[in-house]
Scaffold this motif. Structure first.
Motif, PDB file in Angstrom:
ATOM      1  N   LEU A 245       8.490  15.135  -9.912  1.00 41.19           N
ATOM      2  CA  LEU A 245       7.812  13.044 -10.603  1.00 41.19           C
ATOM      3  C   LEU A 245       9.179  12.222 -10.972  1.00 41.19           C
ATOM      4  CD1 LEU A 245       6.011  12.457 -12.546  1.00 41.19           C
ATOM      5  CD2 LEU A 245       6.854  13.680 -14.232  1.00 41.19           C
ATOM      6  N   TYR A 246      10.555  12.946 -10.204  1.00 42.85           N
ATOM      7  CA  TYR A 246      11.200  11.932 -10.388  1.00 42.85           C
ATOM      8  C   TYR A 246      11.348  11.642  -9.365  1.00 42.85           C
ATOM      9  CZ  TYR A 246      13.159  12.062 -15.350  1.00 42.85           C
ATOM     10  OH  TYR A 246      13.309  11.805 -17.062  1.00 42.85           O
ATOM     11  N   ALA A 247      11.528  12.359  -8.379  1.00 45.42           N
ATOM     12  CA  ALA A 247      11.437  12.062  -7.056  1.00 45.42           C
ATOM     13  C   ALA A 247      10.807  10.599  -6.983  1.00 45.42           C
ATOM     14  CB  ALA A 247      11.749  12.787  -6.246  1.00 45.42           C
ATOM     15  N   TRP A 248       9.244  11.011  -7.202  1.00 42.84           N
ATOM     16  CA  TRP A 248       8.121  10.408  -6.082  1.00 42.84           C
ATOM     17  C   TRP A 248       8.666   8.660  -7.365  1.00 42.84           C
ATOM     18  CZ3 TRP A 248       6.034  10.808  -2.244  1.00 42.84           C
ATOM     19  CH2 TRP A 248       6.227  11.956  -1.622  1.00 42.84           C
ATOM     20  N   SER A 249       9.005   9.042  -8.701  1.00 44.40           N
ATOM     21  CA  SER A 249       9.021   8.015  -9.362  1.00 44.40           C
ATOM     22  C   SER A 249       9.973   6.827  -8.786  1.00 44.40           C
ATOM     23  CB  SER A 249       9.201   8.034 -10.780  1.00 44.40           C
ATOM     24  OG  SER A 249       8.183   8.865 -11.490  1.00 44.40           O
ATOM     25  N   ALA A 250      11.195   7.459  -8.482  1.00 44.58           N
ATOM     26  CA  ALA A 250      12.123   6.623  -7.825  1.00 44.58           C
ATOM     27  C   ALA A 250      11.870   6.003  -6.474  1.00 44.58           C
ATOM     28  CB  ALA A 250      12.851   7.653  -7.730  1.00 44.58           C
ATOM     29  N   SER A 251      10.803   6.962  -6.009  1.00 45.55           N
ATOM     30  CA  SER A 251      10.089   6.231  -4.379  1.00 45.55           C
ATOM     31  C   SER A 251       9.296   5.061  -4.472  1.00 45.55           C
ATOM     32  CB  SER A 251       9.927   7.495  -3.578  1.00 45.55           C
ATOM     33  OG  SER A 251      10.767   8.511  -3.217  1.00 45.55           O
ATOM     34  N   GLU A 252       8.206   5.318  -5.817  1.00 48.64           N
ATOM     35  CA  GLU A 252       7.675   4.638  -5.956  1.00 48.64           C
ATOM     36  C   GLU A 252       8.291   2.681  -6.567  1.00 48.64           C
ATOM     37  OE1 GLU A 252       3.888   2.735  -8.993  1.00 48.64           O
ATOM     38  OE2 GLU A 252       4.648   4.512  -9.116  1.00 48.64           O
TER      39      GLU A 252
ATOM     40  N   VAL B  59       0.893  -1.071   0.167  1.00 48.42           N
ATOM     41  CA  VAL B  59      -0.469  -0.082   0.103  1.00 48.42           C
ATOM     42  C   VAL B  59       1.071   1.338  -0.117  1.00 48.42           C
ATOM     43  CG1 VAL B  59      -1.924  -0.920   1.241  1.00 48.42           C
ATOM     44  CG2 VAL B  59      -0.372  -0.217   2.691  1.00 48.42           C
ATOM     45  N   LEU B  60       1.980   1.121   0.724  1.00 50.12           N
ATOM     46  CA  LEU B  60       3.360   2.281   0.571  1.00 50.12           C
ATOM     47  C   LEU B  60       2.841   2.683  -0.711  1.00 50.12           C
ATOM     48  CD1 LEU B  60       5.189   1.272   2.958  1.00 50.12           C
ATOM     49  CD2 LEU B  60       3.869   2.725   3.822  1.00 50.12           C
ATOM     50  N   SER B  61       3.312   1.907  -1.469  1.00 48.33           N
ATOM     51  CA  SER B  61       3.740   1.554  -3.622  1.00 48.33           C
ATOM     52  C   SER B  61       2.859   2.817  -3.912  1.00 48.33           C
ATOM     53  CB  SER B  61       4.560   0.450  -4.042  1.00 48.33           C
ATOM     54  OG  SER B  61       5.040   0.961  -5.444  1.00 48.33           O
ATOM     55  N   GLY B  62       1.423   1.960  -3.149  1.00 52.96           N
ATOM     56  CA  GLY B  62       0.479   2.611  -4.116  1.00 52.96           C
ATOM     57  C   GLY B  62      -0.073   3.677  -3.505  1.00 52.96           C
ATOM     58  N   ILE B  63       0.109   4.223  -2.218  1.00 55.44           N
ATOM     59  CA  ILE B  63       0.531   5.946  -2.027  1.00 55.44           C
ATOM     60  C   ILE B  63       1.203   6.693  -2.953  1.00 55.44           C
ATOM     61  CG2 ILE B  63       0.949   7.604  -0.129  1.00 55.44           C
ATOM     62  CD1 ILE B  63      -0.413   5.097   1.547  1.00 55.44           C
ATOM     63  N   CYS B  64       2.745   6.451  -2.926  1.00 52.87           N
ATOM     64  CA  CYS B  64       3.553   7.030  -3.800  1.00 52.87           C
ATOM     65  C   CYS B  64       3.241   6.968  -5.206  1.00 52.87           C
ATOM     66  CB  CYS B  64       4.631   5.820  -3.774  1.00 52.87           C
ATOM     67  SG  CYS B  64       6.238   7.141  -3.406  1.00 52.87           S
ATOM     68  N   ALA B  65       2.536   5.576  -5.690  1.00 54.32           N
ATOM     69  CA  ALA B  65       1.887   5.868  -7.190  1.00 54.32           C
ATOM     70  C   ALA B  65       0.470   7.104  -7.384  1.00 54.32           C
ATOM     71  CB  ALA B  65       1.355   4.438  -7.715  1.00 54.32           C
ATOM     72  N   ALA B  66      -0.087   7.537  -6.246  1.00 50.94           N
ATOM     73  CA  ALA B  66      -0.815   8.158  -6.315  1.00 50.94           C
ATOM     74  C   ALA B  66      -0.730   9.399  -6.104  1.00 50.94           C
ATOM     75  CB  ALA B  66      -2.078   7.980  -5.106  1.00 50.94           C
ATOM     76  N   ILE B  67       0.351   9.857  -5.696  1.00 50.67           N
ATOM     77  CA  ILE B  67       1.288  10.738  -5.590  1.00 50.67           C
ATOM     78  C   ILE B  67       1.791  11.501  -6.639  1.00 50.67           C
ATOM     79  CG2 ILE B  67       2.578  12.653  -4.443  1.00 50.67           C
ATOM     80  CD1 ILE B  67       2.581  10.801  -1.594  1.00 50.67           C
ATOM     81  N   LYS B  68       2.607  10.414  -7.181  1.00 47.69           N
ATOM     82  CA  LYS B  68       3.327  10.451  -8.521  1.00 47.69           C
ATOM     83  C   LYS B  68       2.475  11.256  -9.667  1.00 47.69           C
ATOM     84  CE  LYS B  68       4.876   6.925 -11.491  1.00 47.69           C
ATOM     85  NZ  LYS B  68       4.746   5.971 -12.307  1.00 47.69           N
ATOM     86  N   ALA B  69       0.585  10.054  -9.775  1.00 51.36           N
ATOM     87  CA  ALA B  69      -0.116  10.792 -10.877  1.00 51.36           C
ATOM     88  C   ALA B  69      -0.737  11.656 -10.569  1.00 51.36           C
ATOM     89  CB  ALA B  69      -1.604   9.656 -10.364  1.00 51.36           C
ATOM     90  N   ALA B  70      -0.573  12.614  -9.605  1.00 46.41           N
ATOM     91  CA  ALA B  70      -0.735  13.899  -9.058  1.00 46.41           C
ATOM     92  C   ALA B  70       0.380  14.783  -9.924  1.00 46.41           C
ATOM     93  CB  ALA B  70      -1.082  14.364  -8.092  1.00 46.41           C
ATOM     94  N   GLN B  71       1.918  14.233 -10.202  1.00 46.45           N
ATOM     95  CA  GLN B  71       2.420  14.892 -10.771  1.00 46.45           C
ATOM     96  C   GLN B  71       2.423  15.129 -11.979  1.00 46.45           C
ATOM     97  OE1 GLN B  71       4.253  17.199  -8.571  1.00 46.45           O
ATOM     98  NE2 GLN B  71       3.124  16.932  -7.224  1.00 46.45           N
TER      99      GLN B  71
END
Length: 361
Positions: A250-257, A221-233
């Motif tokens: 966008l790059y920061a959240w993509s790497a974190s996902e 679910v942590l990865s899912g939250i990250c993907a949701a934030i990345k979607a906004a970016q």
């Protein structure tokens, strides 16, 4: 490509921060994948899910290595302050990096699906069809996204340089498609985190152990939250001005996902190692009476039909039967009782560690 007036916040360089995040995540990911392979190799059960997570790590490392080049050219700074000769390089490397990052995601999710399949067995047909159909659709959408990255301009080099007569699609088309793939990725992360509950809760173990196992398998679910934030970016992909500054988040959240995808996929597999270090539970799998030692080290699961087809050769009663018919009948009765007890004990033990397959084949 550069802005006409200097930004209000001046020449701020967020590139070093991005590099620190990138390579810290690479180090932690490598550590967890190494522990996973160590645990699985000691237990004799390295499988397809392990190799695909290793492939994810390799792709992730390549992606962030290319991102390091991007930071060198000015990612994280306002393009107003970047030398003219670097400005086109930033845009060019941005398009070079994207396919690697895009294709890393489905590989990581395939590893999670293989892990779940390894736990569920091959009898949960509806779950398996649901997971693999969605993985096929997601992988196809990510491949299409990679192709669209370059196909949106003809010729493709018009993406980063001025080409006379070039024809390009509206930038919002790629941005909207990226929004769709990010949302789909988030949906799959949440789905892969919640599906284990549907079969873990049926295992014969205490509620406390069920909750703990669901927690370990549901960390995605942590990865899912990250993907949701990345979607906004992802809407930042349509920006063509001050691109070096706009793409930072966008790059920061993509790497974190991807980082969370790798780590969360590895944590459940490290439970035996944790028990070995904290509770002195055996890690090596050898032949013996201990139900934690599996004779079938490849599947590491209880296969009822295989055991029913294979007689136990170590029952002394089979070697001590005499010619007396009554004694033979009694010995066979004892043998049957012994087998039944052993089956029940092994089945219960396998259920306790979460390796039980419903309706095993």
């Amino acid at each position: 490509m550069s802005t006409s007036s200097p930004p209000a916040d001046g020449d701020v360089n967020r590139g070093p921060t991005l590099l620190a995040v990138f390579w810290t995540e690479i180090g932690i990911s490598t550590f967890f994948v190494s522990l996973r392979f160590y645990t699985r190799s000691r237990m004799g059960g390295v499988g397809a899910d392990d190799w695909t997570i290793l492939a994810t790590l390799i792709m992730y490392t390549i992606t962030l290595s290319l991102c390091t080049v991007l930071v060198h050219y000015g990612l994280g700074r306002h393009i107003y302050y970047i030398p003219v000769e670097y400005q086109s390089e930033i845009v060019r490397w941005n398009w070079i990096v994207q396919p690697f990052g895009i294709l890393t995601l489905p590989i990581g999710k395939i590893s999670v699906v293989l892990l779940l399949e390894r736990l569920m067995g091959y009898t949960s047909t509806r779950r398996r069809w649901f997971l693999w159909v969605n993985m096929a659709l997601f992988t196809a959408s990510m491949i299409a996204s990679s192709i669209l990255s370059y196909a949106q301009c003809n010729p493709p080099r018009a993406l980063w340089s001025q080409v006379a007569g070039a024809v390009c699609l509206d930038p919002t088309i790629q941005a909207n498609f990226a929004l769709f793939t990010c949302a789909y990725s988030s949906f799959l992360d949440f789905t892969l985190a919640l599906i284990p509950i549907t079969f873990v809760w049926k295992l014969r173990m205490s509620t406390q152990k069920k909750v703990g196992l669901c927690f370990l398998l549901g960390m995605g679910v942590l990865s899912g939250i990250c993907a949701a934030i990345k979607a906004a970016q992802s809407t930042e992909l349509g920006i063509r001005e001050d691109v070096s500054w706009a793409l930072f988040s966008l790059y920061a959240w993509s790497a974190s996902e991807i980082f969370l995808n790798i780590v969360c996929a590895c944590v459940p597999t490290l439970k035996p190692l944790y028990d070995y270090l904290t509770k002195s539970k055996p890690l090596l799998r050898k032949d013996g009476s201990d139900c934690s030692h599996s004779k079938d080290s490849r599947s590491q699961t209880f296969n009822l039909k295989r055991i029913l087809r294979t007689p136990y050769e170590d029952l002394s009663v089979l070697r001590t039967m005499n010619s007396n018919h009554s004694e033979t009948a009694q010995a066979r009765s004892d043998e049957h009782s012994t087998k039944t007890t052993m089956y029940q004990a092994q089945y219960t033990c396998e259920s306790e560690v979460g390796n039980n397959r419903w309706e095993p084949v």
